[in-house]
Design a protein around this motif. Structure first.
Motif, short mmCIF file in Angstrom:
data_model
loop_
_atom_site.label_atom_id
_atom_site.label_comp_id
_atom_site.label_asym_id
_atom_site.label_seq_id
_atom_site.Cartn_x
_atom_site.Cartn_y
_atom_site.Cartn_z
N ALA A 1 0.83 -1.21 0.00
CA ALA A 1 0.00 0.00 0.00
C ALA A 1 0.86 1.26 0.00
O ALA A 1 0.59 2.20 -0.74
N VAL A 2 1.92 1.26 0.80
CA VAL A 2 2.81 2.42 0.87
C VAL A 2 3.43 2.69 -0.50
O VAL A 2 3.50 3.84 -0.95
N THR A 3 3.83 1.65 -1.20
CA THR A 3 4.39 1.80 -2.54
C THR A 3 3.34 2.36 -3.50
O THR A 3 3.63 3.27 -4.30
N ALA A 4 2.12 1.84 -3.44
CA ALA A 4 1.05 2.32 -4.31
C ALA A 4 0.70 3.78 -4.01
O ALA A 4 0.47 4.57 -4.93
N LEU A 5 0.67 4.15 -2.73
CA LEU A 5 0.37 5.53 -2.36
C LEU A 5 1.47 6.47 -2.83
O LEU A 5 1.18 7.56 -3.36
N ALA A 6 2.71 6.06 -2.67
CA ALA A 6 3.82 6.90 -3.13
C ALA A 6 3.73 7.15 -4.63
O ALA A 6 3.94 8.28 -5.10
N ALA A 7 3.40 6.12 -5.39
CA ALA A 7 3.26 6.27 -6.84
C ALA A 7 2.09 7.21 -7.19
O ALA A 7 2.22 8.05 -8.08
N LEU A 8 0.99 7.07 -6.47
CA LEU A 8 -0.16 7.93 -6.72
C LEU A 8 0.17 9.39 -6.41
O LEU A 8 -0.10 10.28 -7.21
N PHE A 9 0.78 9.63 -5.24
CA PHE A 9 1.11 11.00 -4.85
C PHE A 9 2.10 11.62 -5.84
O PHE A 9 1.98 12.79 -6.19
N ALA A 10 3.05 10.84 -6.32
CA ALA A 10 4.02 11.34 -7.30
C ALA A 10 3.32 11.66 -8.63
O ALA A 10 3.57 12.71 -9.23
N ALA A 11 2.45 10.76 -9.06
CA ALA A 11 1.74 10.97 -10.32
C ALA A 11 0.86 12.22 -10.28
O ALA A 11 0.74 12.94 -11.27
N LYS A 12 0.26 12.47 -9.13
CA LYS A 12 -0.61 13.64 -8.97
C LYS A 12 0.19 14.91 -8.61
O LYS A 12 -0.38 15.98 -8.53
N GLN A 13 1.48 14.72 -8.36
CA GLN A 13 2.35 15.82 -7.93
C GLN A 13 1.85 16.45 -6.63
O GLN A 13 1.86 17.67 -6.46
N TRP A 14 1.44 15.58 -5.70
CA TRP A 14 1.00 16.01 -4.37
C TRP A 14 2.16 15.79 -3.40
O TRP A 14 2.53 14.65 -3.12
N PRO A 15 2.73 16.86 -2.88
CA PRO A 15 3.87 16.71 -1.96
C PRO A 15 3.48 16.00 -0.66
O PRO A 15 2.44 16.28 -0.07
N ILE A 16 4.34 15.09 -0.25
CA ILE A 16 4.20 14.42 1.04
C ILE A 16 4.96 15.27 2.06
O ILE A 16 6.18 15.39 1.98
N ARG A 17 4.25 15.88 2.98
CA ARG A 17 4.88 16.74 3.99
C ARG A 17 5.33 15.95 5.21
O ARG A 17 6.20 16.40 5.95
#
Length: 183
Positions: free
Chosen positions: A64-80
């Motif tokens: 799940a963490v890998t899938a979320l990281a890919a989604l956030f990167a694709a959407k260009q949503w910064p992880i704070r």
């Protein structure tokens, strides 16, 4: 299936421990909201029964963490902020994401519905202004049961399906996903 992947290799937890873990998770969520004033994503693993922390549940969380990281990167949503946690009550992760909370929940609900293991994840979104955003806030149907495709909450409440059957379906889903992954 070998011992490393079965759901029964961890220690059982009590209802008291699960309730305490829920309170601690809520406190972490509120602290993240107060500190960042941005949407918070809380990830946990769906694992029925008294054993919550096993190599299998940690693997499900890591996928799940890998899938979320890919989604956030694709959407260009910064992880704070990103904080994986774990203990006897199961593996979790907490994120702070710099984006619109409704768009975030929509994307995460879509991921839960389309990823081969998405049904094994419980992903909550908390908004600093609105509080928790649920699937119904987006007009989405409730989560479906792993076995009969009925309402998952109704099946869980009534304990409609034997625990061993639920665990077998979870293990089968993870095994099928692993077989499809490139070496």
């Amino acid at each position: 299936m070998d011992d490393e992947t079965t759901s029964g290799t961890g220690q059982p937890v009590s209802l008291t421990q699960m309730l305490a873990a829920r309170e601690q998770r809520a406190a972490r969520q509120q602290a993240a909201l107060a500190r960042h004033a941005l949407p918070v994503v809380s990830l946990s693993v769906v694992m029925p029964g008294p054993v919550k922390s096993t190599p299998l549940t940690r693997s499900i969380r890591d996928i799940a963490v890998t899938a979320l990281a890919a989604l956030f990167a694709a959407k260009q949503w910064p992880i704070r902020s990103f904080a994986p946690t774990g203990g006897s009550t199961g593996p979790e992760a907490l994120y702070v994401i710099d984006c619109d909370a409704l768009a975030l929940k929509q994307a995460l609900a879509e991921l839960e519905d389309t990823h081969p293991l998405g049904r094994l994840w419980d992903i909550d979104v908390l908004c600093p202004e609105r509080g928790q955003i649920g699937r119904r806030d987006l007009g989405r149907a409730p989560r479906r049961c792993l076995i009969c495709n009925g309402d998952a909450h109704a099946c869980a409440r009534s304990q409609r399906h034997p625990l061993a059957d639920l665990q077998a379906v979870i293990e089968e889903k993870v095994d099928a996903y692993r077989r499809q992954q490139p070496e």
